[in-house]
Design a protein around this motif. Structure first.
Motif, short mmCIF file in Angstrom:
data_model
loop_
_atom_site.label_atom_id
_atom_site.label_comp_id
_atom_site.label_asym_id
_atom_site.label_seq_id
_atom_site.Cartn_x
_atom_site.Cartn_y
_atom_site.Cartn_z
N LYS A 1 0.81 -1.21 0.00
CA LYS A 1 0.00 0.00 0.00
C LYS A 1 0.85 1.27 0.00
O LYS A 1 0.42 2.32 -0.46
N HIS B 1 -1.99 -6.37 -5.29
CA HIS B 1 -3.22 -5.63 -4.99
C HIS B 1 -3.98 -5.31 -6.26
O HIS B 1 -5.21 -5.46 -6.32
N ASP C 1 -7.64 -7.11 -6.76
CA ASP C 1 -8.78 -6.21 -6.78
C ASP C 1 -9.63 -6.46 -8.02
O ASP C 1 -10.87 -6.48 -7.95
N THR D 1 -9.75 -11.82 -0.24
CA THR D 1 -9.30 -11.07 0.94
C THR D 1 -7.79 -10.85 0.83
O THR D 1 -7.04 -11.80 0.64
N LEU D 2 -7.39 -9.59 0.95
CA LEU D 2 -5.98 -9.24 0.96
C LEU D 2 -5.55 -8.94 2.39
O LEU D 2 -6.11 -8.06 3.04
N CYS E 1 -2.70 -7.64 4.88
CA CYS E 1 -1.53 -6.74 4.83
C CYS E 1 -0.84 -6.72 6.19
O CYS E 1 -1.21 -5.92 7.07
N GLU F 1 -9.85 -6.14 2.60
CA GLU F 1 -8.46 -5.96 3.03
C GLU F 1 -8.42 -5.91 4.56
O GLU F 1 -9.35 -5.41 5.19
N TYR G 1 -5.53 -4.90 7.67
CA TYR G 1 -4.21 -4.38 8.01
C TYR G 1 -3.88 -4.84 9.43
O TYR G 1 -4.47 -4.34 10.40
#
Length: 262
Positions: free
Chosen positions: A144, A161, A165, A179-180, A182, A232, A234
């Motif tokens: 990111k 990403h 996406d 699902t990402l 990070c 996403e 984090y």
């Protein structure tokens, strides 16, 4: 989504985050397929599981991405329907742009990006046919925003990403989720294994990595994000603030440069 009892394929499962996920999901009665290049380490992970019979080992090298369609077909034929693919395998980097050989960038792209994309594409028809499936890809906060000494790593993670996406957009209609994940700093061997300017491993631990989240804590948070079907997640400590500072690029630039992280 309730992950209980799902069939989950995890790459990079021989250590770190992948190993911790294996133990956590084994306790949730998941049927697991664990992969990496290092079969001996995978066998050790399997032996540490409470329910060893629910864990199968499939050796896999992401760099050999041209053979991925055949490999994935073999796995599906042997183990049946797969519910979740966790793309966790990858390499990091610690070297300045001016000093880094182009072969290092190629290796980072081949493993972190193309290998992951190839595996995902190979499994995609299976998910489409079943009208069900969830791709979970471990990227990084560096997917990111950037940080010195990690140019090739950041580039590959940013690329993931972009790809995932679009995958989410194109295949939501097929019942497929993306699902990402990070991570910030997690206490694994990622820094020790990071590539330096000539392609050799760093072989030393970063202080920030050593002081990062434990893999057990990270795995719990990651599984929660998967079950919530987040786009996403984090998962980090104070470095997570970089996500919000992205909207103020000059400020983010100053904050990152002032940090002592290498």
């Amino acid at each position: 989504m309730n992950i209980e009892g799902k069939t989950v394929w995890i790459t990079g499962a021989s250590s770190g985050i992948g190993e911790a996920l294996t133990y956590a999901l084994n306790k949730r009665n998941c049927k697991l397929i664990i992969s990496s290049r290092r079969v001996h380490e995978l066998q050790a992970v399997r032996s540490n599981c409470q329910n060893k019979d629910a864990v199968s080992i499939v050796p896999l090298d992401l760099a050999a991405y041209e053979s991925m369609p055949e490999r994935v077909q073999q796995v599906v034929a042997e183990f049946g329907p797969i519910d979740i693919l966790i793309n966790n395998a990858g390499l990091s980097q610690r070297s300045l742009i001016a000093e880094t050989a182009i072969d290092v960038y190629k290796k980072l792209i081949d493993i972190n990006y193309l290998g992951t994309v190839a595996m995902t594409k190979a499994l995609l028809p299976h998910f489409i046919t079943n009208k069900n499936g969830h791709f979970v890809t471990v990227t990084s906060l560096m997917g990111k925003f950037g940080s010195p000494y990690r140019s090739g790593y950041c580039g590959a993670k940013h690329a993931l990403h972009g790809f995932f996406d679009v995958l989410r957009m194109e295949h939501a209609k097929d019942g497929i989720g993306v699902t990402l994940i990070c991570p910030g700093f997690v206490n694994t061997n990622v820094a020790k294994n990071a590539l330096t300017a000539d392609g050799s491993s760093q072989n030393t631990q970063d202080k920030a990595t050593q002081n990062g989240l434990s893999v057990e804590t990270f795995a719990k948070k990651m599984i929660r994000a998967i079950e919530k079907e987040k786009f996403e997640a984090y998962i980090a400590r104070k470095e997570r603030m970089g996500i919000y500072l992205r909207f103020f690029p000059k400020l983010l630039h100053k904050v990152v440069l002032k940090s002592t992280v290498k």
